[in-house]
Enzyme design. Structure first.
Site: not given
Length: 387
Positions: A282-283
């Site tokens: 995600c990040i």
């Protein structure tokens, strides 16, 4: 089948979940926990065989849990997408990575929508959970689903509450946090936004069965933006503390002492900790979905780009630190045996940036050649570390 809005809040409905990965599989098992009949759809036949045999391929999901639901006939898995016609609700949990140009790769979402389209039934509920830029559900998924003749009008605001729709379409971002023992799927509130109000209410009714609280928002675009804000918040703050870590090293200060002391303030502060780089699905990825979309509006997302630069540079910092430490002992990186501990970017999570040490060492002090290494490191940022 005449599925009214209240139908989706009832027991005994059939739920199809496309993508049996770290998001889709826990979601499927959670619905099975409350007695729903769930079918997982995936193209990976080895996953299908393991799931139907009651086996797990995800570290934090016990095989016993899968087997119990398979034996109880609450869960099964298939690669036959024609079975989507049997489902009352279909949830899309497929990857949304970046391509080699650091631009959104929505091929998984697009191909999934194309697989659903010929099997779409009247009054079915379709929910996209994959993280993406605002507008994906309306601009990409909806037109594909409507090619079969059924329609789901985009409608918001006054007069749209009871708009007629042939099927329901919504977006509800996943909030899966592998390794988190305090907050599981059942305890985490679920944000839901529909293409129109009936779609939003249908999705809210479905998720109310499995989470502590449903947070309805005005549209799919708003729900898509919520997820990006959550991850951009983390990305920017991680970059901030990574930069301060390097400054503290020069100033002979202990960044961990400083963070822990600041965290004693009971308001206005949230601790983030430095690390060797970003890992996970995600990040390192999601913020760039918004920066890419923002260019369509002639808007530069400077915080996102700067945070990306700082976080992407952290593996170089690790390489430089290792090279300096070996230098102090009259050794070179080449031929040295190096053990790195604590390289996961988050406690209890295996995902870490992977560093090609010999290659990195050769060009660590040649800025004009760092772009090549940067691309190499970025391409490995989503893989589990074996350092």
């Amino acid at each position: 089948m005449d599925r009214k809005l209240e139908f989706f809040a009832e027991k005994g409905i059939k739920i199809g979940i496309i993508g049996c990965g770290y998001v889709g599989l826990p979601l499927a098992l959670r619905f099975a926990d409350v007695g729903q009949r769930v079918t997982g759809f995936d193209l990976d036949q080895s996953k299908i065989e393991k799931l139907n045999a009651g086996q797990s391929y995800i570290q934090h999901i016990p095989a016993e849990k899968i087997k119990a639901h398979v034996d109880a006939k609450h869960f099964d898995a298939t690669s036959d997408f024609t079975r989507l016609r049997e489902m009352d609700a279909v949830l899309i949990c497929v990857p949304t990575p970046l391509d080699e140009r650091r631009e959104p790769d929505l091929s998984y979402v697009e191909n999934t929508a194309r697989a659903i389209a010929p099997n779409l039934q009247r009054n079915q509920l379709i929910v996209l959970e994959s993280t993406t830029y605002p507008g994906t559900t309306e601009e990409l998924v909806l037109p594909i689903l409507e090619k079969g003749g059924l329609h789901c009008p985009i409608a918001h605001g006054e007069g749209a509450e009871n708009v007629a729709t042939d099927f329901y379409l919504a977006f509800s971002p996943e909030r899966e946090d592998p390794g988190n023992k305090q907050f599981g799927l059942a305890q985490i509130p679920k944000v839901v936004g529909g293409v129109n109000p009936p779609s939003g209410r249908a999705a809210a009714g479905l998720y109310t069965q499995i989470v502590s609280k449903v947070i309805p928002v005005s549209s799919t675009r708003a729900a898509e933006m919520v997820k990006l804000l959550e991850n951009i918040f983390r990305c920017v703050n991680i970059a901030l503390v990574n930069e301060l870590k390097q400054l503290c090293l020069r100033m002979n200060l202990d960044i961990f002492e400083i963070i822990d002391s600041a965290a004693t303030k009971p308001f206005g502060f949230m601790p983030f900790y430095p690390g060797p780089g970003l890992g996970g699905h995600c990040i390192p990825v999601d913020p760039y979905y918004l920066s890419w979309k923002a260019r369509e509006y002639d808007f530069a997302t400077r915080f996102i780009e700067l945070a990306g630069e700082v976080n992407t540079a952290m593996p170089y910092h690790v390489v430089d630190a290792v090279a300096s430490a070996l230098n102090d002992r009259s050794k070179s990186i080449k031929g040295s045996k190096i053990l790195l501990l604590g390289m996961a970017y988050k406690k209890g999570c295996r995902r870490s940036p992977r560093i090609a040490f010999p290659q990195a060492a050769r060009i660590a002090h040649r800025p004009w050649r760092r772009a090549r290494l940067q691309r190499s490191l970025l391409s490995h940022a989503f893989q589990d570390a074996a350092l």
